[in-house]
Design a protein around this motif. Structure first.
Motif, mmCIF file in Angstrom:
data_model
loop_
_atom_site.group_PDB
_atom_site.id
_atom_site.type_symbol
_atom_site.label_atom_id
_atom_site.label_comp_id
_atom_site.label_asym_id
_atom_site.label_seq_id
_atom_site.Cartn_x
_atom_site.Cartn_y
_atom_site.Cartn_z
ATOM 1 N N LEU A 42 0.831 -1.197 0.000
ATOM 2 C CA LEU A 42 0.000 0.000 0.000
ATOM 3 C C LEU A 42 0.869 1.253 0.000
ATOM 4 N N ASP A 79 -2.015 1.929 -7.683
ATOM 5 C CA ASP A 79 -3.203 2.438 -6.998
ATOM 6 C C ASP A 79 -3.353 3.900 -7.384
ATOM 7 N N TRP A 111 -6.837 -6.527 -0.096
ATOM 8 C CA TRP A 111 -5.386 -6.632 -0.294
ATOM 9 C C TRP A 111 -4.857 -7.630 0.708
ATOM 10 N N HIS A 148 -3.166 -6.551 -4.392
ATOM 11 C CA HIS A 148 -4.191 -5.554 -4.056
ATOM 12 C C HIS A 148 -5.068 -5.334 -5.279
#
Length: 256
Positions: A82, A100, A209, A236
């Motif tokens: 992340l 992301d 995730w 993820h």
């Protein structure tokens, strides 16, 4: 704040979602062995600004990060899962890359993430990515009027646990609308029938995730990137959806 989009803003949500989907698909097609993460950030910046959109990340400065993020996309590699801060790194054969991305277009935000392997994949990586995609699909199927947030969390968690992966509860999905992060929080595991009731106009970013063998995270020296404590690989998947009278419409659906 829990924001309910009026019907007049749903077409705007589709446009912002389509832009996010386009960028992720474009970057996935262009990323190869040798591509630098900073190149990916520049590609993303050019498309966002060219579309007249605004990045949700450049000025993003939450309590869990170190100052403004300062980049246009999160690039998490291998044991990073992340908030991967783009840096001077050239992708190698077999790297597992997570992208992301969140933007605002027409006053409405959209958020999505994909994981894929650059070059030749390991079967373990493919299995992890598949688990997050199946969990995401289960969460979306549970996102319908009359259900609760807990129904979504339970659906996601059931798939991930049956696949044999630990689940971290610190970070998960969230409400989204005129801003990127809103209530309600959507954990990747939960009890059915609990939490906020789903209703048409509620927009959510659902994001299962996982890490291969741990549920514990460590923050990198850059103050942003979250990695597995064991150094294991991660995956993820994320879509932004809007609750409708008939279920959930995916705003960030890619063509492939």
């Amino acid at each position: 704040m829990i924001e309910i989009l009026p019907p007049s803003k749903i077409p705007l949500a589709r446009k912002s979602g389509a832009l996010v989907a386009e960028i992720l698909q474009t970057v996935r097609e262009r990323a190869t062995v040798g591509t630098n993460l900073l190149e990916i950030d520049e590609w993303t910046k050019d498309i966002i600004l060219g579309a007249g959109a605004t990045s949700c990340y450049v000025d993003y400065a939450p309590s869990f990060g170190r100052g403004p993020f300062g980049h246009y996309i999160c690039t998490s590699v291998n044991d990073a899962v992340l908030h991967g801060l783009p840096h001077d790194y050239a992708l190698a054969d077999g790297d597992l890359l997570t992208l992301d991305l969140a933007v605002i277009l027409g006053g409405v935000a959209a958020d999505s993430a994909i994981s894929f392997v650059v070059g030749d994949p390991r079967k373990e990586d493919t299995a992890m990515i598949d688990a997050t995609e199946r969990a995401l699909a289960a969460g979306i199927a549970a996102a319908r009027p009359g259900n609760k947030i807990g129904d979504i969390s339970h659906a996601i968690g059931t798939v991930l646990r049956e696949a044999g992966y630990p689940i971290n509860m610190q970070f998960g999905g969230h409400g989204i609308g005129s801003t990127m992060h809103q209530d309600p929080h959507v954990s990747n595991s939960g009890r059915p029938g609990r939490g906020y009731g789903l209703r048409p106009g509620l927009m959510l970013a659902l994001e299962p995730w996982i890490m291969e063998d741990t549920d514990e995270l460590v923050t990198d020296d850059d103050g942003w990137t979250l990695r597995s404590t064991t150094g294991c690989r991660t995956a993820h998947s994320e879509h932004t959806v809007v609750i409708t009278d008939d279920g959930a419409e995916i705003m960030t659906l890619r063509s492939s």
